[in-house]
Scaffold this motif. Sequence first.
Motif, short mmCIF file in Angstrom:
data_model
loop_
_atom_site.label_atom_id
_atom_site.label_comp_id
_atom_site.label_asym_id
_atom_site.label_seq_id
_atom_site.Cartn_x
_atom_site.Cartn_y
_atom_site.Cartn_z
N GLN A 107 14.94 20.65 -4.70
CA GLN A 107 16.03 19.74 -4.35
C GLN A 107 16.43 19.88 -2.89
OE1 GLN A 107 18.89 20.92 -7.33
NE2 GLN A 107 18.11 19.48 -8.85
N LYS A 108 16.38 21.12 -2.38
CA LYS A 108 16.73 21.36 -0.98
C LYS A 108 15.71 20.75 -0.02
CE LYS A 108 20.62 23.73 -0.88
NZ LYS A 108 21.79 23.30 -0.10
N GLU A 110 14.36 17.82 -0.38
CA GLU A 110 14.79 16.44 -0.17
C GLU A 110 16.04 16.39 0.71
OE1 GLU A 110 15.40 12.18 -2.37
OE2 GLU A 110 15.43 13.97 -3.60
N SER A 111 16.95 17.33 0.52
CA SER A 111 18.15 17.37 1.37
C SER A 111 17.78 17.56 2.84
CB SER A 111 19.08 18.50 0.93
OG SER A 111 19.52 18.30 -0.39
N LEU A 115 18.35 14.86 5.88
CA LEU A 115 19.07 15.24 7.10
C LEU A 115 18.23 14.93 8.33
CD1 LEU A 115 21.42 16.67 8.56
CD2 LEU A 115 20.22 18.84 8.16
N ASP A 158 24.24 21.11 11.37
CA ASP A 158 23.02 20.31 11.30
C ASP A 158 22.07 20.67 12.44
OD1 ASP A 158 24.11 19.07 9.13
OD2 ASP A 158 24.67 17.23 10.17
N ASP A 298 16.44 8.83 -1.49
CA ASP A 298 16.96 8.27 -0.24
C ASP A 298 16.08 7.11 0.21
OD1 ASP A 298 17.35 8.03 2.75
OD2 ASP A 298 18.83 9.59 2.32
#
Length: 463
Positions: A107-108, A110-111, A115, A158, A298
């Motif tokens: 999942q991370k 895709e995060s 970003l 970020d 996304d």
Amino acid sequence: MNILIVGNGFDLSHYLPTKYDHFMVAMDAIENWDSSKGDMGFDDLFGLLYEKEDYFFGYTKAMYHTDEIKISVDQVKELKEQLEENVWYQYFSDHVREVKTWIDFEQKIESALALAFKFIKKIHLKFEKYGKIDTTIRNLTKTNSDKDDEKIYIAELDMNLLNKLELFTVNRAYGAVIESGFGSLPDTRKGFINDNWLHVKEKSEYGFSTEKYISFLNNQLENFIEVFNLYLELVVRKLLPIGTFCIDSKDWTEPEKIFSFNYTNTYQRIHDSVKVDYLHGSHGEHQNIVLGVSDLEDESLKKIKAYGFTKYHQKLFKDTDYLFLDQYKAKILDKNKKEIYLKEQLKSEIRSSQRNDLGEKIKANTREQKLDLKIVVWGHSLDVSDKDYIIDLFSLNDDMDRNVRVIVYHFNKAAKFDLLNNLLAILGKDKVEHWMKNKWLQFKENPKIVPKSAITLDDLPQT
């Protein structure tokens, strides 16, 4: 037909260190190893986890020849280089506290992609407006948040994350100064877009190449997978049992077929040789490990065709055993077609003898639709990331009871709670209730893995 479906919990039930934490702690130990100490052993890899997971590693050390695990100085050097150069490892080593499982890891990914491409979109918009890119990026603050010029601003967190992914570099020795209440201070809040991702290196007027960057991230993910494959080869596969094990459960029956979501061959290696379909690939010299996101949610990721990060793209590309229960689904389809045909014949038939004959054929066809499957799910999270498989499994009794029975093993009550939650989210309340009320679906505690010989239960750590 007895079918076993295994996930990572199956390996953990055998006290094999295949958790995300196990891998990352071992890699951190390798990354920080002093080569003057020589080869690395099992304790060197996992010692930091012994207090936290004393029960687990107590069993591992009692049941396997852990003293035979050795990673040579040359292998340590090779792994160090790979870890240092891999942006995904560096990215996740900073997030080890947030990421607890392999599902979290996926999942991370895709995060991180979302970003990165949110920032890339900002680059493209600036380029479209000004015909060039200001490759210097700046930390977003309250005082500059409303500026609408060619400069690019980004939040500090970020900035640090994308620096790990080499989208740009943060130069702490940039040399510029900022004015503050303490006078002039070095400006450590600037970075620079990595000019490797420009269409023409060092020429920002030609724009940013999303294709170059996404190709780089894809290759880096494959390199990360190769590091993980080495871990499975050098550590997990070489954990040889001290004696022979058996599965201690009253209702356990030996499987005739295994569908594995793991990359390891634990059942074959420790218990018996059984036909295994590796749905997500397997480790080894010719590894075809699938490790990615279930889908692209996304829209911006779909537009740039970031499908190489998805499991379904990797499964097709790497030729894994991605067929699941297909022979049984095909049998249902075939029998349904036959039943429709026979019923149509029955409607048009006038003679009673023929009608009786067709009626008997319809009854026989119904009996033949029985699949008689006992399916055990051991160690799989039933998470939405594998929802297509789960939907297929629980569709086998859809229009009639085909004698498909499913047992889901769980580690404890908290695990059962999560498993049931996941099923409800994927299948809905009505289907889950229907299966459980009819005893088609049952939850049971994990069987125990116990030694047949060589060591006794008294030799193992006490709970």
